[in-house]
Scaffold this motif. Sequence first.
Motif: not given
Length: 213
Positions: A97-102, A136-138, A142-143, A201-203
């Motif tokens: 997911l981080s690869r897609q975001v970055l 943070l979404t990624v 995971g969490f 996280a949204q905040g």
Amino acid sequence: MLRIVTLSLQVSIAAVGIAALLGLPLGALLAVARFPGRQALIIGLNALMGLPPVVAGLLVYLLLSRSGLLGSLGLLFTPGAMVLAQAVLIMPILAALSRQVLEGLWEEYAEQLRSFGAGPCRAVPTLLWDGRFALLTVLLAGFGRASAEVGAVMIVGGNIEGFTRMMTTAIALETSKGDLPLALALGLVLMAIVLGVNAAAQGLRDAAARSAG
């Protein structure tokens, strides 16, 4: 119940932290670098996003058993084993997911970073920092996967009362025993924790957006 909730949070947070230390830099490196086997690695990470939890638990069990490579550490049926199992399970998710975001950030900053002489290894920390709020979404993904896990932690933790019993394993046990009120209470607590983490996280994202604007 408090002990179960506390242990669940400790294990899941530790697993996400370990997985993030490995998965996020790997995802960033895959976003910026081009090397032989890159596409195969991406395909492998995408496939591992769907790794069955019981398979992850079995692999960690074999690793930590007496005849396993890490058997001498004596981690089997301890919270440490559950952390390792969850980290193995969610690390591919964070990396993919981080690869897609970055990759989007890299397309935006690639020319500028190259003009400064920044190669892939130097670009990775920059992308991770600039994309920290998007990541943070990624981390939440995971969490969420870690906090909902049952199979892997049951195999390597043993669901020992007062020692390795977590919310998810306790819910499964109490449901099988017919104690539905306790199972439901634990389920509501788990949902409240996940919702609270997402709200926080949204905040943070909203605050960052306002400060940037």
